[in-house]
Every structure is written in structure tokens, then in C-alpha cells.
Design an enzyme around this catalytic site. Structure first.
Site, PDB file in Angstrom:
ATOM      1  N   PRO A   9       0.767  -1.120   0.233  1.00 26.57           N
ATOM      2  CA  PRO A   9       0.026   0.048   0.042  1.00 26.57           C
ATOM      3  C   PRO A   9       0.978   1.398  -0.050  1.00 26.57           C
ATOM      4  CG  PRO A   9      -0.253  -1.261   1.977  1.00 26.57           C
ATOM      5  CD  PRO A   9       0.492  -2.186   1.273  1.00 26.57           C
ATOM      6  N   ASN A  10       0.272   2.186  -0.751  1.00 27.15           N
ATOM      7  CA  ASN A  10       0.769   3.557  -0.905  1.00 27.15           C
ATOM      8  C   ASN A  10       2.049   3.890  -1.657  1.00 27.15           C
ATOM      9  OD1 ASN A  10      -1.255   4.779   0.540  1.00 27.15           O
ATOM     10  ND2 ASN A  10      -0.562   3.777   2.313  1.00 27.15           N
ATOM     11  N   ARG A  17       4.196  10.964  -1.959  1.00 31.22           N
ATOM     12  CA  ARG A  17       4.061  10.663  -0.590  1.00 31.22           C
ATOM     13  C   ARG A  17       5.466  11.335   0.019  1.00 31.22           C
ATOM     14  NH1 ARG A  17       4.523   4.478   1.245  1.00 31.22           N
ATOM     15  NH2 ARG A  17       3.769   5.188   3.277  1.00 31.22           N
ATOM     16  N   TYR A  22      10.696   9.187   1.629  1.00 34.18           N
ATOM     17  CA  TYR A  22      10.570   8.320   0.545  1.00 34.18           C
ATOM     18  C   TYR A  22      11.211   8.675  -0.724  1.00 34.18           C
ATOM     19  CZ  TYR A  22       7.361   5.966   3.940  1.00 34.18           C
ATOM     20  OH  TYR A  22       6.776   5.423   5.031  1.00 34.18           O
ATOM     21  N   ASN A  74       8.153  -4.888  -0.770  1.00 33.07           N
ATOM     22  CA  ASN A  74       8.245  -4.132   0.303  1.00 33.07           C
ATOM     23  C   ASN A  74       6.805  -3.884   0.440  1.00 33.07           C
ATOM     24  OD1 ASN A  74       7.702  -1.895   1.641  1.00 33.07           O
ATOM     25  ND2 ASN A  74       9.022  -0.349   0.364  1.00 33.07           N
ATOM     26  N   ALA A  77       2.806  -0.621   4.925  1.00 31.43           N
ATOM     27  CA  ALA A  77       2.291  -0.735   6.235  1.00 31.43           C
ATOM     28  C   ALA A  77       2.063  -2.247   6.923  1.00 31.43           C
ATOM     29  CB  ALA A  77       1.077   0.327   6.395  1.00 31.43           C
ATOM     30  N   GLU A  98      12.822  -8.616   1.996  1.00 32.69           N
ATOM     31  CA  GLU A  98      12.238  -7.575   2.396  1.00 32.69           C
ATOM     32  C   GLU A  98      13.112  -6.229   2.327  1.00 32.69           C
ATOM     33  OE1 GLU A  98      12.339  -7.720   6.679  1.00 32.69           O
ATOM     34  OE2 GLU A  98      10.559  -6.151   6.697  1.00 32.69           O
ATOM     35  N   HIS A 100      12.827  -1.890   2.682  1.00 30.64           N
ATOM     36  CA  HIS A 100      12.079  -0.831   3.311  1.00 30.64           C
ATOM     37  C   HIS A 100      12.837   0.458   2.793  1.00 30.64           C
ATOM     38  CE1 HIS A 100       9.269  -2.697   5.332  1.00 30.64           C
ATOM     39  NE2 HIS A 100      10.240  -3.496   5.840  1.00 30.64           N
ATOM     40  N   ARG A 107      12.353   4.778  13.197  1.00 27.53           N
ATOM     41  CA  ARG A 107      11.123   5.471  13.103  1.00 27.53           C
ATOM     42  C   ARG A 107      10.105   5.161  14.479  1.00 27.53           C
ATOM     43  NH1 ARG A 107       8.756   5.298   7.254  1.00 27.53           N
ATOM     44  NH2 ARG A 107       7.415   7.153   8.270  1.00 27.53           N
TER      45      ARG A 107
HETATM   46  C1  DQA Z   1       8.175   1.314   4.091  1.00 28.55           C
HETATM   47  C2  DQA Z   1       8.101   1.565   5.669  1.00 28.55           C
HETATM   48  C3  DQA Z   1       6.616   1.432   6.338  1.00 28.55           C
HETATM   49  O1  DQA Z   1       6.572   1.571   7.628  1.00 28.55           O
HETATM   50  C4  DQA Z   1       5.590   2.217   5.706  1.00 28.55           C
HETATM   51  O2  DQA Z   1       4.356   1.858   5.959  1.00 28.55           O
HETATM   52  C5  DQA Z   1       5.600   2.227   4.279  1.00 28.55           C
HETATM   53  C6  DQA Z   1       6.990   2.169   3.338  1.00 28.55           C
HETATM   54  C7  DQA Z   1       9.374   1.794   3.452  1.00 28.55           C
HETATM   55  O3  DQA Z   1       9.661   1.454   2.381  1.00 28.55           O
HETATM   56  O4  DQA Z   1      10.192   2.413   4.131  1.00 28.55           O
HETATM   57  O5  DQA Z   1       4.766   2.235   3.492  1.00 28.55           O
HETATM   58  O6  DQA Z   1       7.831  -0.096   3.755  1.00 28.55           O
END
Ligand code: DQA
Length: 149
Positions: A9-10, A17, A22, A74, A77, A98, A100, A107
Site C-alpha cells: 500500500p501507498n 508521498r 521516501y 516491500n 504498512a 524484504e 524498506h 522511526r
Molecule cells: C516502508 C516503511 C513502512 O513503515 C511504511 O508503512 C511504508 C513504506 C518503507 O519502504 O520504508 O509504506 O515500507
């Protein structure tokens, strides 16, 4: 070698964003960068992004039936909430890394848990979008060892 890069998501909102966290690179630019990297190394790559947990589970399951060799994910959330994604990666048994973009360990407290990590052979955080390339390189090495060993 067939790679699947999954974003949760996102992540389709990259560049828009929270660019302080990011970066300014768009989602499409990220895909171009990963595609070029894979092409350089002779790897096939497919991409999938969804804002829905069940759709992500479905895509991971589908990867098994397609004979995908490695997954880079990735989970956004869902990293911090989803046992279903953990179980899906365990179910298919495909080597998974994985990623991020941000340094999640520096964080908020709620970002300190990663359910999926237990099913992943590699984790990279805080290296921006280069982390995706590092994950691909790690998995590439792992598959090479497997095939040659
Ligand atoms: C994320 C970190 C997550 O905590 C966050 O919710 C994201 C992006 C990152 O790429 O740093 O959506 O996965």
C-alpha cells in the site's frame, strides 16, 4: 531467473508521498530502474503493486504456480500488521527479500515489528530505492549458489 517485485500500500504514491522519507523518485521511475538492473544481469522481472492485503496474498500464491524463482517485497504498512503475508511467503517457499526505503528501525515504535521478516532471507532498510537492487543482487547470488551447488 524470474523475479517478482511486489509493492504494498501507498508505494504507488512514491515521489508524491512524504518525499522527505521516501524520496522524489516516482513509482514508474523505480520500475524503470529495477528493469534496467535486471536487464543488465539477464534476469526476467515482473512487478505487482496493490493497496489490498488479500490481493498481495493472491499474487504471492500465484508466483508459486508461475515458477517464480525469487520475490522482492516491500509490504509497506502491512509489514507491521500482516500475519497473512508472512504465511503466504512461508507457504510458497520462494526465496524472498524484504525492502524498506526508509530506515524503519529509526522511526515510530509501531514500525519496529516486521511479521514478514521471519520468512525472508534478506532485509534492507534505509537505502532508498537502491535497496530493491541490493535485494535483487542478494537473491541472484543465492540462486546462483543453489544452482551451482
Ligand atoms: C516502508 C516503511 C513502512 O513503515 C511504511 O508503512 C511504508 C513504506 C518503507 O519502504 O520504508 O509504506 O515500507
Amino acid at each position: 531467473m524470474k523475479f517478482l517485485v511486489i509493492n504494498g500500500p501507498n508505494l504507488n504514491m512514491l515521489g508524491i508521498r512524504e518525499p522527505d522519507k521516501y524520496g522524489k523518485e516516482s513509482y514508474d521511475a523505480l520500475l524503470d530502474k529495477i528493469s534496467a538492473h535486471c536487464k543488465n544481469h539477464g534476469l526476467k522481472v515482473e512487478f505487482y503493486q496493490s493497496n489490498h492485503e488479500g490481493a498481495l496474498v493472491d499474487r504471492i500464491q500465484q508466483a508459486y504456480f508461475e515458477g517464480v524463482d525469487a520475490i522482492v517485497i516491500n509490504p509497506g504498512a502491512y509489514t507491521h500488521t500482516s500475519i497473512a503475508l508472512l504465511d503466504a511467503v512461508k507457504a510458497v517457499g520462494i526465496p524472498t527479500a524484504e525492502v524498506h526505503i526508509s530506515k524503519v528501525e529509526e522511526r515510530e515504535d509501531f514500525r519496529q515489528v516486521s511479521y514478514i521478516r521471519a520468512a525472508c532471507c534478506f532485509t534492507v532498510t534505509g537505502h532508498g530505492t537502491d535497496g530493491y537492487l541490493e535485494a535483487i543482487d542478494f537473491l541472484r547470488g543465492k540462486l546462483k549458489d543453489r544452482d551451482e551447488g
